[in-house]
Design an enzyme around this catalytic site. Structure first.
Site, short mmCIF file in Angstrom:
data_model
loop_
_atom_site.label_atom_id
_atom_site.label_comp_id
_atom_site.label_asym_id
_atom_site.label_seq_id
_atom_site.Cartn_x
_atom_site.Cartn_y
_atom_site.Cartn_z
N ASP A 290 45.26 16.10 -120.11
CA ASP A 290 45.79 16.98 -121.16
C ASP A 290 47.00 16.40 -121.85
O ASP A 290 47.58 15.41 -121.39
CB ASP A 290 46.10 18.37 -120.57
CG ASP A 290 46.77 18.32 -119.20
OD1 ASP A 290 47.30 17.27 -118.84
OD2 ASP A 290 46.76 19.34 -118.50
N ASN B 286 48.91 29.91 -111.31
CA ASN B 286 47.86 30.90 -111.64
C ASN B 286 46.47 30.31 -111.42
O ASN B 286 45.49 30.88 -111.89
CB ASN B 286 48.04 31.38 -113.08
CG ASN B 286 47.99 30.23 -114.08
OD1 ASN B 286 47.66 29.11 -113.71
ND2 ASN B 286 48.31 30.51 -115.33
N HIS C 197 45.43 27.42 -112.60
CA HIS C 197 44.91 26.59 -113.69
C HIS C 197 44.69 25.14 -113.22
O HIS C 197 45.36 24.66 -112.31
CB HIS C 197 45.77 26.68 -114.96
CG HIS C 197 47.08 25.96 -114.91
ND1 HIS C 197 48.23 26.48 -115.47
CD2 HIS C 197 47.44 24.75 -114.43
CE1 HIS C 197 49.22 25.61 -115.32
NE2 HIS C 197 48.77 24.56 -114.69
N GLU D 255 43.56 27.65 -118.52
CA GLU D 255 44.27 28.82 -118.02
C GLU D 255 43.27 29.91 -117.65
O GLU D 255 42.12 29.89 -118.09
CB GLU D 255 45.20 29.36 -119.13
CG GLU D 255 46.26 28.38 -119.58
CD GLU D 255 47.46 28.32 -118.63
OE1 GLU D 255 47.33 28.70 -117.45
OE2 GLU D 255 48.52 27.88 -119.08
#
Ligand code: F6R
Length: 241
Positions: A67, A136, A138, A143
């Protein structure tokens, strides 16, 4: 899934470096999918040390990163290109032409996503994809959401991710709100996946990813479906298992 639990961050880093080294030694033209973030920093340091000792050769290795932030120049000290250069590429004998990240400054982000998908395909896919895990759940910048995104796409970062990454910026306002990330399908197509996780603050995410239902609400839970995942986690990250 093969799970290796280590005493602490340092042994986690060494174990992960061992796994990537073995890959590069056995296949010097490997395609490595790489990640940024704090977790793999110790692993990169260890790989650099072994390279400097003459035990590793990256001259034919090719890399594709997960990313990149939207809007940051490659020489911005918080861009993922800058991270990769300073934490890894500048210290080993990898050819710059063989390193790939999405271009967060592309004028046409949709076209850039298509280009990046093609880059990955043209390398023949990924031999080992390295992943960290967000609080979380991810992976990459995939996400939690209502569906698994398949290929490279633009994401709006969640408040939690912006807060977690704010420590690297002068203020939370400076954290980019968008990123380009490989999608879940591309990650899942990697022949092997190596997940590194450290610290008690990741224990809930690890538990949800490994023992909870497979759901886009916890993107890392998809890894339960991959036939060849190695998880290297320290005791603290495994403390809720
Ligand atoms: C990094 C990435 C992210 C991180 C994750 C964990 O390229 O894609 O998914 O792996 O946010 O970050 P750290 O290691 O900083 O806790």
């Amino acid at each position: 899934m093969k799970i290796y639990v280590t005493e602490d961050y340092q042994t986690m880093s060494r174990k992960a470096a061992n796994i990537l080294s073995a890959q590069v030694i056995l296949n010097p033209t490997s395609v490595l999918g790489l990640a940024t973030g704090s977790t793999p920093v110790g692993m990169y340091k260890q790989l650099i040390t072994w390279y400097q000792k003459g035990d590793l050769d990256f001259s034919q290795v090719r890399t594709v990163n997960l990313d990149e932030y939207v809007g940051l120049a490659p020489d911005h000290d918080q861009s993922y290109r800058y991270f990769m250069q300073t934490n890894f590429f500048d210290h080993i004998n990898i050819s710059p032409d063989n390193t790939n990240l999405p271009n967060g400054q592309a004028a046409d982000l949709a076209a850039e996503c298509q280009r990046y998908n093609q880059v990955i395909k043209s390398q023949g896919g990924i031999d080992v994809q390295l992943l960290g895990m967000g609080h979380n759940g991810h992976i990459g910048f995939n996400e939690p959401g209502d569906a698994f995104e398949l290929e490279t796409h633009v994401v709006d970062l969640t408040e939690r991710t912006i807060e977690a990454n704010a420590r690297f910026f002068a203020s939370p306002d400076e954290v980019p709100r968008q990123a380009l990330t490989m999608g879940i399908k591309t990650i899942m197509q990697a022949r092997q996946i190596l997940v590194v996780v450290s610290g008690e603050d990741k224990a809930d995410a690890v538990k949800a990813a490994l023992t909870g239902p497979v759901t886009p609400k916890v993107p890392a839970s998809i890894l339960q479906m991959h036939p060849n995942v190695m998880l290297v986690a320290d005791k603290a990250a495994m403390s809720k298992m």
